[in-house]
Design a protein around this motif. Structure first.
Motif, PDB file in Angstrom:
ATOM      1  N   ILE A  77     -48.140 -39.601  16.031  1.00  0.00           N
ATOM      2  CA  ILE A  77     -47.763 -38.657  17.088  1.00  0.00           C
ATOM      3  C   ILE A  77     -46.792 -39.302  18.070  1.00  0.00           C
ATOM      4  N   LEU A  78     -47.082 -40.543  18.465  1.00  0.00           N
ATOM      5  CA  LEU A  78     -46.223 -41.237  19.421  1.00  0.00           C
ATOM      6  C   LEU A  78     -44.835 -41.481  18.842  1.00  0.00           C
ATOM      7  N   ALA A  79     -44.765 -41.868  17.581  1.00  0.00           N
ATOM      8  CA  ALA A  79     -43.464 -42.105  16.947  1.00  0.00           C
ATOM      9  C   ALA A  79     -42.652 -40.808  16.880  1.00  0.00           C
ATOM     10  N   ASP A  80     -43.339 -39.694  16.634  1.00  0.00           N
ATOM     11  CA  ASP A  80     -42.635 -38.405  16.594  1.00  0.00           C
ATOM     12  C   ASP A  80     -42.082 -38.056  17.968  1.00  0.00           C
ATOM     13  N   LEU A  81     -42.870 -38.259  19.016  1.00  0.00           N
ATOM     14  CA  LEU A  81     -42.401 -38.000  20.383  1.00  0.00           C
ATOM     15  C   LEU A  81     -41.232 -38.910  20.736  1.00  0.00           C
ATOM     16  N   ARG A 115     -50.057 -34.947  23.225  1.00  0.00           N
ATOM     17  CA  ARG A 115     -48.696 -34.793  23.757  1.00  0.00           C
ATOM     18  C   ARG A 115     -48.734 -34.199  25.154  1.00  0.00           C
ATOM     19  N   ASP A 116     -49.519 -33.136  25.342  1.00  0.00           N
ATOM     20  CA  ASP A 116     -49.590 -32.477  26.655  1.00  0.00           C
ATOM     21  C   ASP A 116     -50.163 -33.413  27.709  1.00  0.00           C
ATOM     22  N   ALA A 117     -51.140 -34.233  27.313  1.00  0.00           N
ATOM     23  CA  ALA A 117     -51.755 -35.166  28.257  1.00  0.00           C
ATOM     24  C   ALA A 117     -50.745 -36.219  28.710  1.00  0.00           C
ATOM     25  N   ILE A 118     -49.958 -36.740  27.771  1.00  0.00           N
ATOM     26  CA  ILE A 118     -48.945 -37.738  28.130  1.00  0.00           C
ATOM     27  C   ILE A 118     -47.903 -37.142  29.061  1.00  0.00           C
ATOM     28  N   MET A 119     -47.412 -35.953  28.731  1.00  0.00           N
ATOM     29  CA  MET A 119     -46.381 -35.335  29.566  1.00  0.00           C
ATOM     30  C   MET A 119     -46.921 -34.984  30.944  1.00  0.00           C
ATOM     31  N   PHE A 120     -48.179 -34.552  31.014  1.00  0.00           N
ATOM     32  CA  PHE A 120     -48.802 -34.268  32.308  1.00  0.00           C
ATOM     33  C   PHE A 120     -48.865 -35.535  33.160  1.00  0.00           C
ATOM     34  N   ARG A 122     -37.991 -37.903  18.765  1.00  0.00           N
ATOM     35  CA  ARG A 122     -37.395 -36.656  19.263  1.00  0.00           C
ATOM     36  C   ARG A 122     -36.996 -36.758  20.726  1.00  0.00           C
ATOM     37  N   HIS A 123     -37.089 -37.980  21.283  1.00  0.00           N
ATOM     38  CA  HIS A 123     -36.666 -38.260  22.663  1.00  0.00           C
ATOM     39  C   HIS A 123     -37.448 -37.453  23.694  1.00  0.00           C
ATOM     40  N   ILE A 124     -38.686 -37.086  23.360  1.00  0.00           N
ATOM     41  CA  ILE A 124     -39.559 -36.424  24.328  1.00  0.00           C
ATOM     42  C   ILE A 124     -40.109 -37.456  25.301  1.00  0.00           C
ATOM     43  N   ILE A 125     -40.328 -38.667  24.801  1.00  0.00           N
ATOM     44  CA  ILE A 125     -40.675 -39.786  25.678  1.00  0.00           C
ATOM     45  C   ILE A 125     -39.586 -40.843  25.530  1.00  0.00           C
ATOM     46  N   ASP A 126     -39.399 -41.625  26.595  1.00  0.00           N
ATOM     47  CA  ASP A 126     -38.375 -42.666  26.604  1.00  0.00           C
ATOM     48  C   ASP A 126     -39.056 -44.004  26.857  1.00  0.00           C
ATOM     49  N   MET A 127     -39.242 -44.804  25.789  1.00  0.00           N
ATOM     50  CA  MET A 127     -39.959 -46.066  25.925  1.00  0.00           C
ATOM     51  C   MET A 127     -39.087 -47.174  26.509  1.00  0.00           C
ATOM     52  N   THR A 128     -37.868 -46.872  26.914  1.00  0.00           N
ATOM     53  CA  THR A 128     -37.062 -47.845  27.645  1.00  0.00           C
ATOM     54  C   THR A 128     -37.225 -47.675  29.146  1.00  0.00           C
ATOM     55  N   ASP A 129     -37.847 -46.563  29.554  1.00  0.00           N
ATOM     56  CA  ASP A 129     -38.086 -46.293  30.970  1.00  0.00           C
ATOM     57  C   ASP A 129     -39.428 -46.920  31.365  1.00  0.00           C
ATOM     58  N   GLU A 130     -39.441 -47.775  32.372  1.00  0.00           N
ATOM     59  CA  GLU A 130     -40.640 -48.529  32.730  1.00  0.00           C
ATOM     60  C   GLU A 130     -41.791 -47.628  33.185  1.00  0.00           C
ATOM     61  N   THR A 131     -41.476 -46.556  33.908  1.00  0.00           N
ATOM     62  CA  THR A 131     -42.528 -45.650  34.360  1.00  0.00           C
ATOM     63  C   THR A 131     -43.126 -44.883  33.191  1.00  0.00           C
ATOM     64  N   GLN A 132     -42.271 -44.410  32.295  1.00  0.00           N
ATOM     65  CA  GLN A 132     -42.797 -43.698  31.129  1.00  0.00           C
ATOM     66  C   GLN A 132     -43.594 -44.640  30.220  1.00  0.00           C
TER      67      GLN A 132
END
Length: 324
Positions: A173-177, A307-312, A180-190
């Motif tokens: 699930i995380l790799a899919d997010l 996914r919804d929990a992470i985005m929240f 698809r650039h829904i999460i940005d693992m280069t951003d320290e806060t994310q």
């Protein structure tokens, strides 16, 4: 493993055939994956542990390290009973000592020999095993040994179960997010937010696997919890026998003239230093989501709750940061 889970959860012993038929009916996709999985670990090296408490094996699992999750477990070499475990964002000596080594020692006693690979994350636990070796009820064997990971098989055999039941469903699930650039693992806060939510879900999954493992029958050996009770030779550790985490760190650094890495998060929490706001963020999160619901949603090839929990969590963190 499912027989172990039912035995732990409902105190029922159900036959393998009935369990297999039920699993094939309610989750045919997972059932097919299990049947076609040919991965097996074979121990080519003679190994002997004579009783519960003889040898304790430590190891870490970093299948989700790129998303800020690391597991550590400790296993008794004779019974294969998991005596300690933890999930953390970044592996750390203090956390491993406090939540795995010291907890196992307080719950059962100091094991006669500790075994781990050569990773630096076990230095504090190894140091305390050496310094407090006289608290053991057996003194004719070395208090610890460090070996290569492939020679740590009593614990390595458990990781395929953790990977297939916890790490791989979450990683998919995380790799899919991520892709698809829904999460940005280069951003320290994310990075911090993804790690925080994933640690919660992965820790719940690991607890489920541990409780199931300890009650499941191992072919040719028996049930770990039963073997533990029957062969236990440990002497309980006095309440003041091992120092708490901070005292242990200071004792280690004074004795061995080394410096242990401080505990730190994965990424950056912009709310650090604002404990009241952090508490409010956590309250809102747990008011909206249940980890107990998120985990089975992931395992059953959905993942929308995760996914919804992470985005929240990301959205709430950024909103509070903007209000500072």
């Amino acid at each position: 493993m499912m027989t172990g889970y039912i035995a732990h959860k409902h105190q029922l012993r159900v036959g393998h055939n009935r369990i297999g038929q039920a699993l094939a009916h309610v989750a045919p996709q997972n059932h097919l994956a299990r049947r076609t999985n040919t991965a097996r670990l074979v121990n080519p090296i003679p190994y002997r542990a004579d009783y519960f408490g003889h040898k304790i094996h430590f190891d870490q699992n970093e299948k989700l390290v790129m998303y800020g999750v690391t597991h550590v477990i400790a296993v008794d070499g004779h019974s294969r009973f998991i005596v300690g475990y933890t999930t953390m964002p970044v592996k750390n000596n203090g956390i491993i000592y406090n939540e795995v080594y010291r907890k196992a020692a307080m719950d059962f006693g100091i094991f006669h020999q500790m075994r781990a690979d050569c990773g630096k994350e076990f230095y504090l636990s190894l140091g305390m095993q050496e310094l407090f070796k006289d608290l053991r009820s057996r003194h004719d064997i070395l208090p610890y040994r460090q070996t290569q990971s492939k020679q740590n098989l009593p614990v390595e055999r458990i990781w395929p179960e953790v990977n297939s039941r916890v790490n791989y469903p979450l990683k998919r699930i995380l790799a899919d997010l991520d892709n698809r650039h829904i999460i940005d693992m280069t951003d320290e806060t994310q990075r911090f937010c993804v790690s925080s939510v994933t640690c919660l879900v992965a820790a719940f999954g690991l607890r489920t696997v541990v409780s199931s493992w300890n009650e499941h029958p191992i072919a040719g050996r028996g049930i770990p919890s039963v073997i533990k009770t029957r062969t236990n030779r440990l002497t309980p550790t006095p309440q003041n026998g091992l120092p708490p985490k901070q005292e242990a760190i200071e004792l280690y650094e004074q004795t061995y003239q080394g410096r242990l890495t401080d505990e730190h998060p994965f990424g950056r929490d912009p709310l650090t230093g604002h404990d009241d706001i952090i508490s409010e963020r956590d309250r809102l999160f747990f008011q909206s989501f249940s980890v107990q619901d998120i985990f089975p949603n992931c395992v059953n090839h959905r993942g929308n709750m995760f996914r919804d929990a992470i985005m929240f969590y990301i959205r709430t963190t950024l909103q509070f940061e903007g209000a500072l």
